[in-house]
Design an enzyme around this catalytic site. Sequence first.
Site, PDB file in Angstrom:
ATOM      1  N   LYS A 204      34.336 -41.015  -6.335  1.00  0.00           N
ATOM      2  CA  LYS A 204      35.569 -41.021  -6.984  1.00  0.00           C
ATOM      3  C   LYS A 204      35.630 -40.921  -8.292  1.00  0.00           C
ATOM      4  CE  LYS A 204      37.677 -43.976  -3.580  1.00  0.00           C
ATOM      5  NZ  LYS A 204      38.474 -45.376  -3.330  1.00  0.00           N
TER       6      LYS A 204
ATOM      7  N   LYS B 135      42.619 -39.490   2.958  1.00  0.00           N
ATOM      8  CA  LYS B 135      43.838 -39.551   2.228  1.00  0.00           C
ATOM      9  C   LYS B 135      43.952 -38.534   0.896  1.00  0.00           C
ATOM     10  CE  LYS B 135      44.622 -44.279   3.422  1.00  0.00           C
ATOM     11  NZ  LYS B 135      44.600 -45.650   2.850  1.00  0.00           N
TER      12      LYS B 135
ATOM     13  N   LYS C 296      34.687 -35.652   5.594  1.00  0.00           N
ATOM     14  CA  LYS C 296      35.442 -36.999   6.346  1.00  0.00           C
ATOM     15  C   LYS C 296      36.955 -36.550   6.050  1.00  0.00           C
ATOM     16  CE  LYS C 296      35.691 -40.908   4.406  1.00  0.00           C
ATOM     17  NZ  LYS C 296      35.945 -42.141   3.989  1.00  0.00           N
TER      18      LYS C 296
HETATM   19  P1  AMP Z   1      40.680 -46.098   3.303  1.00  0.00           P
HETATM   20  O1  AMP Z   1      41.418 -44.859   3.768  1.00  0.00           O
HETATM   21  O2  AMP Z   1      39.657 -45.496   2.407  1.00  0.00           O
HETATM   22  O3  AMP Z   1      41.499 -47.047   2.558  1.00  0.00           O
HETATM   23  O4  AMP Z   1      40.185 -46.396   4.407  1.00  0.00           O
HETATM   24  C1  AMP Z   1      40.611 -47.697   5.406  1.00  0.00           C
HETATM   25  C2  AMP Z   1      39.755 -47.763   6.437  1.00  0.00           C
HETATM   26  O5  AMP Z   1      39.623 -46.664   7.257  1.00  0.00           O
HETATM   27  C3  AMP Z   1      38.358 -48.163   6.359  1.00  0.00           C
HETATM   28  O6  AMP Z   1      37.854 -49.022   6.756  1.00  0.00           O
HETATM   29  C4  AMP Z   1      37.664 -46.830   6.233  1.00  0.00           C
HETATM   30  O7  AMP Z   1      36.255 -47.135   6.713  1.00  0.00           O
HETATM   31  C5  AMP Z   1      38.331 -46.175   7.421  1.00  0.00           C
HETATM   32  N1  AMP Z   1      38.307 -44.752   7.514  1.00  0.00           N
HETATM   33  C6  AMP Z   1      38.958 -43.838   6.442  1.00  0.00           C
HETATM   34  N2  AMP Z   1      38.676 -42.852   6.463  1.00  0.00           N
HETATM   35  C7  AMP Z   1      37.989 -42.765   7.764  1.00  0.00           C
HETATM   36  C8  AMP Z   1      37.342 -41.548   8.756  1.00  0.00           C
HETATM   37  N3  AMP Z   1      37.658 -40.469   8.475  1.00  0.00           N
HETATM   38  N4  AMP Z   1      36.911 -41.875   9.598  1.00  0.00           N
HETATM   39  C9  AMP Z   1      36.715 -43.056  10.200  1.00  0.00           C
HETATM   40  N5  AMP Z   1      37.122 -44.155   9.656  1.00  0.00           N
HETATM   41  C10 AMP Z   1      37.806 -44.096   8.402  1.00  0.00           C
END
Ligand code: AMP
Length: 338
Positions: free
Chosen positions: A114, A204, A201
């Site tokens: 990041k 967002k 991956k």
């Molecule tokens: P975030 O979008 O970073 O706030 O992630 C929120 C939750 O979603 C966390 O537990 C991440 O590990 C999970 N997560 C985010 N992106 C992925 C992805 N591409 N595949 C699986 N889990 C994800």
Amino acid sequence: MSARPRVLSGVQPTGALHLGNWLGAIRNWVSLQDDHDTFFCVVDLHAITVPHDPALLAENTRRTAALYLASGIDPERSSVFVQSQVTAHSELTWLLNCVTPLNWLERMIQFKEKARKQGENVSVGLLDYPVLMAADILLYDADLVPVGEDQKQHLELARDIAQQRINARFAPEDRPLLKVPEPLILAEGARVMSLQDGRSKMSKSDPNEGSRLNLLDPPELITRKIKRAKTDPVLGLEFGNPERPEADNLLGLYALLSGVGREVAARECAPMGWGQFKPLLAEAAVEALRPLQERYAAILAEPGYLDQVLRSGRERASAVAEASLERVRAAMGFLPSR
Ligand code: AMP
Ligand code: TRP
């Protein structure tokens, strides 16, 4: 006091939640409610670790909470709350900051990634993000923390802080102050990849909207994004071929979204070309998301409902968090707060 194992998890209210958030995180929370004591927060304090728009934060926080409920989180059985409304999170973060070595944070992979993207604009908060996450978890004496694979390093940090920096220094050996949490990472769905690149991956922050399926995307948009998803020139879908990350990812999504499972999906789709497979995947995605989207609309249409859920979640969360904070304050030698 309940003897059921305690679970805590959270997602940031930044942007729309996508299929990775759902399959990797939120969906797994739902079944935990049956035999665990579950706390799910919207981590809005984490959302300001990168530049944010104040005009959107509150609305995104409510929407994220509504998506928890729409995904099947039951506010009767789970405490659903907003991180910033339980001030113990910020307070414990400071106490933990003062015992956490700087180099533990500097080596966090997510920070490095990041920070690279932020260029000149890296805040202290971005570096400190994992300590805030540790506070989130440790305040609730969580036994289990269900997250996607990418959060594993942050979980290890929370464990090290609890064990080496708090328990070892401030508590007698037989009476630890903080519970050392375990990550819960389910293999299926733990890493949902981008629709445009099977090696990165789904995220967002990817500027390409076509790289992800958002949970609230309407059916036509889902179908269009899948139609445009990256493919390869090989006929037949398969798992595990390192040369074909897109096939592995999309077949995995089909297995999960249709509910048929990996074995059946692999057999069914082995002879299919992309042109036959993609409409099938699109239909599975649309059907899997339909009930969630309907519940989401119903939740937001009911005046006052969501606010009432968040108010009661906040009360339950505060009671637990305040007690933990007081315990750590006392052990570190502070005057009592009241
Ligand atoms: P975030 O979008 O970073 O706030 O992630 C929120 C939750 O979603 C966390 O537990 C991440 O590990 C999970 N997560 C985010 N992106 C992925 C992805 N591409 N595949 C699986 N889990 C994800
Ligand atoms: N850092 C997590 C993520 O990006 C979100 C998060 C914050 C979290 N605090 C948490 C997850 C506590 C589990 C437990 O997904």
